[in-house]
Write an enzyme that holds these catalytic residues in place. Structure first.
Site, PDB file in Angstrom:
ATOM      1  N   GLY A 111       0.770  -1.180   0.024  1.00  0.00           N
ATOM      2  CA  GLY A 111      -0.054  -0.072   0.234  1.00  0.00           C
ATOM      3  C   GLY A 111       0.940   1.206  -0.087  1.00  0.00           C
ATOM      4  O   GLY A 111       1.988   1.050  -0.363  1.00  0.00           O
ATOM      5  N   THR A 114       4.605   1.262   1.779  1.00  0.00           N
ATOM      6  CA  THR A 114       5.261   0.217   0.841  1.00  0.00           C
ATOM      7  C   THR A 114       5.955   0.920  -0.431  1.00  0.00           C
ATOM      8  O   THR A 114       6.831   0.758  -0.733  1.00  0.00           O
ATOM      9  CB  THR A 114       4.475  -1.056   0.258  1.00  0.00           C
ATOM     10  OG1 THR A 114       3.918  -1.439   1.769  1.00  0.00           O
ATOM     11  CG2 THR A 114       4.993  -1.846  -0.340  1.00  0.00           C
ATOM     12  N   ILE A 135      -7.027  -2.840   1.530  1.00  0.00           N
ATOM     13  CA  ILE A 135      -8.312  -2.774   1.971  1.00  0.00           C
ATOM     14  C   ILE A 135      -9.097  -1.378   1.770  1.00  0.00           C
ATOM     15  O   ILE A 135     -10.272  -0.785   1.737  1.00  0.00           O
ATOM     16  CB  ILE A 135      -8.957  -3.532   2.929  1.00  0.00           C
ATOM     17  CG1 ILE A 135      -8.361  -2.944   4.343  1.00  0.00           C
ATOM     18  CG2 ILE A 135      -8.709  -5.058   3.131  1.00  0.00           C
ATOM     19  CD1 ILE A 135      -9.305  -3.326   5.543  1.00  0.00           C
ATOM     20  N   ASP A 136      -8.008  -0.553   1.876  1.00  0.00           N
ATOM     21  CA  ASP A 136      -8.401   1.194   2.091  1.00  0.00           C
ATOM     22  C   ASP A 136      -8.769   1.699   0.815  1.00  0.00           C
ATOM     23  O   ASP A 136      -9.193   2.862   0.491  1.00  0.00           O
ATOM     24  CB  ASP A 136      -7.301   1.672   2.659  1.00  0.00           C
ATOM     25  CG  ASP A 136      -7.165   1.413   4.162  1.00  0.00           C
ATOM     26  OD1 ASP A 136      -8.229   0.760   4.914  1.00  0.00           O
ATOM     27  OD2 ASP A 136      -6.068   1.542   4.769  1.00  0.00           O
ATOM     28  N   GLY A 179     -10.048   1.814   8.183  1.00  0.00           N
ATOM     29  CA  GLY A 179      -9.819   3.156   7.683  1.00  0.00           C
ATOM     30  C   GLY A 179      -9.582   4.394   8.575  1.00  0.00           C
ATOM     31  O   GLY A 179     -10.329   4.888   8.941  1.00  0.00           O
TER      32      GLY A 179
HETATM   33  O1  F6P Z   1      -4.036  -0.438   5.896  1.00  0.00           O
HETATM   34  C1  F6P Z   1      -5.022  -1.393   6.113  1.00  0.00           C
HETATM   35  C2  F6P Z   1      -5.472  -1.416   7.417  1.00  0.00           C
HETATM   36  O2  F6P Z   1      -6.220  -2.583   7.655  1.00  0.00           O
HETATM   37  C3  F6P Z   1      -6.241  -0.236   7.751  1.00  0.00           C
HETATM   38  O3  F6P Z   1      -7.410  -0.132   7.144  1.00  0.00           O
HETATM   39  C4  F6P Z   1      -6.365  -0.255   9.106  1.00  0.00           C
HETATM   40  O4  F6P Z   1      -6.415   1.193   9.699  1.00  0.00           O
HETATM   41  C5  F6P Z   1      -4.746  -0.663   9.505  1.00  0.00           C
HETATM   42  O5  F6P Z   1      -4.448  -1.333   8.396  1.00  0.00           O
HETATM   43  C6  F6P Z   1      -4.643  -1.460  10.649  1.00  0.00           C
HETATM   44  O6  F6P Z   1      -3.316  -1.890  10.863  1.00  0.00           O
HETATM   45  P1  F6P Z   1      -2.744  -2.879  11.857  1.00  0.00           P
HETATM   46  O7  F6P Z   1      -3.108  -4.232  11.118  1.00  0.00           O
HETATM   47  O8  F6P Z   1      -1.442  -2.679  11.760  1.00  0.00           O
HETATM   48  O9  F6P Z   1      -3.288  -2.781  13.173  1.00  0.00           O
END
Ligand code: F6P
Length: 357
Positions: A111, A114, A135-136, A179
């Protein structure tokens, strides 16, 4: 003979495996002789030369498999130039391993963060092709990212399930959707699940407007209300604070997340109890939906073509229903977000959905 490094970095999502399978299948179908170096757990694998040699068999049967066969981790871009705890220069280590293995290119799936590192490696002279996962759906340069549609399905299912119980009991429910910065997922799942109120980071909310919408529903005889709230939803007051002030405020923030704060405020102002449901990481898990399987396979296949043609320095994206290549320098460091003036927002408002603005 092509020697290709593969890695998946950042938060995982559905269809990472489908995309990698697409890359490897397209290369093998072409008849090109390939050696695949699978770096484990994101950039860490490249930094510390932690890799596995992969063959076509490793990519067989993974089209429908969630997660990533390579593992993933977050390696923050802002500290990429800082030495690790043993004084290792991470960027130099990545370059060293790339050259030592005599790689022709690196295929990087990730994403926003990265892509910043991928572009840095490009600037450092490595051959890079990237694929947009998240997913965002917040990557600049592509209308769609894989993982997004699968997550919309899961978040929608959560809202659907809450809908029936909320209606039975005449309750107010908040479903918190992933998100932090961008609201595509909340907006789409909210609309698909028939949410009455949708709060996203791009449209700061006024709690009084939210309460008004709930009271208005009540007045019209709808005793239940569903709110789809993004993790990063923000009130108008907080949005007016400087970054520093907000950071300071968050130090003593008493709620597990914004949904609980909103729930408490609604209860205070309406006297109604509010229930919060957080589907959390279920939204990133499980098998990719059919759309994502096809989409990720298409992007993977195009990445294979770029590699065969020696075209490096691109993200494979999707624009106006076509698979396209987008220069990495254009993608890195930019965020794609929901415009408050987007037609989907206007259409949602025409349907009576309240955004709290
Ligand atoms: O970037 C994708 C995402 O799932 C976001 O929607 C969410 O806020 C974040 O990653 C959560 O991150 P982690 O899995 O590091 O808690």
């Amino acid at each position: 003979m092509k020697r290709i490094g593969l890695l998946t970095s950042g938060g995982d999502c559905q269809a990472l495996n489908a995309a990698m399978r697409g890359v490897v299948k397209s290369l093998s179908v072409s008849g090109e002789d390939v050696e695949i170096y699978g770096f484990l757990n994101g950039y860490k694998g490249l930094i510390y030369a932690n890799f596995r040699m992969l063959t076509g068999a490793d990519f067989s049967g993974i089209l429908t498999k969630g997660g990533t066969i390579l593992g993933s981790s977050r390696t923050p871009f802002k500290t990429i130039r800082e030495p690790d705890e043993n004084g290792l220069d991470k960027v130099e280590a990545m370059k060293h391993n790339y050259h030592k293995l005599r790689l022709d290119c690196l295929v990087i799936l990730g994403g926003n963060g990265t892509h910043k590192t991928a572009n840095l490696l490009r600037e450092e002279g490595l051959n890079i092709v990237t694929l947009p996962k998240t997913i965002d759906n917040d990557l600049w340069g592509t209308d769609m990212t894989f993982g997004f549609q699968s997550a919309v399905d899961i978040a929608t299912q959560a809202i659907d399930c809450i809908h029936t119980t909320a209606a039975s009991h005449g309750r107010v429910f908040i479903v918190e959707v992933m998100g932090h910065k961008v609201g595509y997922l909340t907006l789409n799942a909210g609309m698909a699940g028939g949410a009455d109120i949708i709060l996203i980071p791009e449209i700061p909310y006024d709690i009084n407007k939210v309460v008004l919408a709930i009271n208005e529903r009540h007045r019209r005889g709808s005793l239940f209300t569903i709110l789809a709230v993004a993790e990063g939803a923000i009130s108008k007051e907080d949005a007016a604070l400087s970054k520093k002030e907000l950071k300071e405020k968050m130090k003593s923030y008493p709620y597990p997340s914004v949904s609980y704060e909103i729930a408490e405020q609604i209860t205070q102002k309406t006297g109604q109890d509010v229930w919060v449901t957080v589907p959390g990481h279920t939204q990133r898990g499980g098998s990719p939906c059919p759309y994502d399987r096809v989409f990720a396979s298409r992007l993977g296949s195009e990445a294979g073509r770029l590699i065969l043609d020696g075209e490096y320095g691109f993200m494979v994206g999707y624009k106006n229903r076509e698979v396209v290549k987008v220069p990495l320098e254009d993608v890195a460091g930019k965020l794609k977000s929901v415009s408050p003036d987007a037609s989907i927002v206007k259409e949602a408002k025409m349907l009576g959905i309240c955004f709290g603005d």
